[in-house]
Design an enzyme around this catalytic site. Structure first.
Site, PDB file in Angstrom:
ATOM      1  N   GLU A  12      18.214  26.950  21.685  1.00 10.77           N
ATOM      2  CA  GLU A  12      16.763  27.081  21.554  1.00 10.77           C
ATOM      3  C   GLU A  12      16.090  27.588  22.823  1.00 10.77           C
ATOM      4  O   GLU A  12      14.978  28.123  22.748  1.00 10.77           O
ATOM      5  CB  GLU A  12      16.171  25.737  21.130  1.00 10.77           C
TER       6      GLU A  12
ATOM      7  N   TYR B 224      27.202  47.169   1.558  1.00 10.44           N
ATOM      8  CA  TYR B 224      26.316  47.651   2.616  1.00 10.44           C
ATOM      9  C   TYR B 224      26.916  48.860   3.321  1.00 10.44           C
ATOM     10  O   TYR B 224      28.097  48.842   3.686  1.00 10.44           O
ATOM     11  CB  TYR B 224      26.072  46.569   3.667  1.00 10.44           C
TER      12      TYR B 224
END
Length: 411
Positions: free
Chosen positions: A382, A312
């Protein structure tokens, strides 16, 4: 107040986005847990892809394409009122070959596969973004393209989609990428203009010896001795042959050798990664590894080979687009929730392939937390899901209107 958005559009403030994102908290959690319990590896995200496709299809005003570029990718488009290059928001879908150890009630049901990088949460958030923006589709000037991308974890899904014509097919001119990031401040938005991540490469070293009985090592050519010297030599390259003011790291992650405790194997295979912030440093280390591996093996009467893959490039945040993102973030959230990073990440990200082609901006959401990415106990808080969905949707909404002030303003 954000410049470039009309009075009517400004009525839909960030508070609206965050309130609505908070109202869909239960839905975001349900989506996230559904993805988490059934993780899939790179280019194998078939169940995940189908689930994303069905959810997006249920949203008004979202045009959905599945299997773009003959991959598992799912593309959603929310059309704007005017012509112009679209804004892309991308999230990855793939999981890791990692045995989960979280003890969550919704832990992975697939042995040896885990969403240990938060991509399950990224997908839930982007679905939330799609829902929020679909409800404001008549207020968007530019189109917003939602890219659920396969194979971020090392196999270059971004490049695969670019080569398949993603950017031209959807007239994409700008890209946003987001990632939850542990160890940084909880709820912080982090970014920097310019270089955001390191060059990230991978390599495979193979050492061939002569196997034999563990009680008679003198009758063998022990590849374990060679591989031990290779590992130490690699660390010495970074510690003693690179300028200490430069940044580079060589790490080893996977090894295959032998089948019994009392047998010296014929061959050992070792896989690792090399990260650097400077191209010259990366080139130097690659050349030295390719010199040192066969020489060390020969020193101990073995044979050593290395296959090096430039994986990358660096994520480069476009100065103009990043400036707009910072303006929106400062005006809307204040400096206390925003952090300009003083140095790039040593991590790699295939979002880099987009940044090579179009103006792009990659941002981090700080989550705090004890465990680092790719740890078997890593988890995303969350309660950050609505914040991330509201922020991403609001940024895209503002950019959709601000960029319409002038096509040549950026890039």
């Amino acid at each position: 107040m954000v410049v470039g958005i009309s009075k009517q559009e400004r009525l839909k403030t960030k508070e609206d986005f965050f309130e609505e994102a908070t109202n869909i908290y239960d839905q975001l959690v349900e989506w996230r847990r559904g993805f988490h319990v059934f993780p899939e590896l790179a280019f194998e995200e078939r169940v995940t892809s189908s689930r994303v496709f069905q959810i997006l299809k249920s949203m008004p005003g979202v045009e959905v394409t599945q299997a773009f570029g003959e991959t598992t990718a799912v593309i959603g488009k929310i059309s704007g009122k005017r012509e112009g290059r679209a804004i892309m928001i991308r999230c990855p879908m793939d999981a890791l070959p990692l045995q989960e150890e979280t003890d969550l009630t919704f832990a992975s049901c697939i042995p040896g596969v885990m969403h240990g990088c938060g991509h399950d949460a990224h997908m839930a958030v982007l679905l939330g973004v799609a829902l929020l923006l679909s409800q404001r589709r008549e207020m968007l000037d530019r189109s917003v393209v939602l890219v659920f991308q396969p194979a971020e974890e090392g196999l270059g899904g971004a490049k695969r989609l670019i080569d398949a014509g993603l950017l031209d097919s959807y007239n994409i001119g700008y890209a946003l990428g987001f990632h939850f990031w542990p160890k940084y401040g909880y709820g912080k938005l982090l970014l920097r203009p310019g270089i955001m991540t390191a060059l990230s490469d991978r390599f495979h070293i193979s050492i061939q010896g002569v196997g034999g009985h563990a009680a008679a090592p003198h009758l063998t050519v022990d590849p374990w001795t060679i591989i031990a010297h290779v590992i130490l030599a690699a660390q010495a390259l970074v510690g003693r042959e690179i300028d200490p003011t430069e940044s580079a790291v060589i790490s080893f992650g996977h090894l295959e050798a032998g089948e019994a405790h009392n047998v010296i194997p014929e061959q050992i295979d070792l896989w690792g990664s090399l990260r650097a912030l400077n191209v010259e440093v990366r080139d130097f280390l690659q050349n030295r590894l390719e010199e040192v591996v066969p020489l060390l093996a020969k020193t101990f009467r073995g044979l050593g080979t290395i296959k090096y893959h430039r994986n990358y490039p660096q994520v480069i945040n476009d100065e103009g687009l990043t400036s707009l993102v910072l303006r929106i973030a400062r005006d809307s959230f204040g400096d206390e929730n925003l952090e300009i990073m003083d140095r790039p990440l040593m991590a790699g990200e295939d979002f880099a392939f987009y940044t090579q082609v179009i103006p792009s901006c990659f941002l981090l959401f700080g989550t705090g937390g004890k465990y680092w990415l790719h740890h078997p106990k890593y988890d995303v808080p969350e309660d950050l899901l609505p914040f991330a969905a509201g922020l991403e949707a609001y940024l895209a909404f503002c950019l959709s209107n601000m960029l319409s002030m002038g096509e040549d303003e950026i890039g």
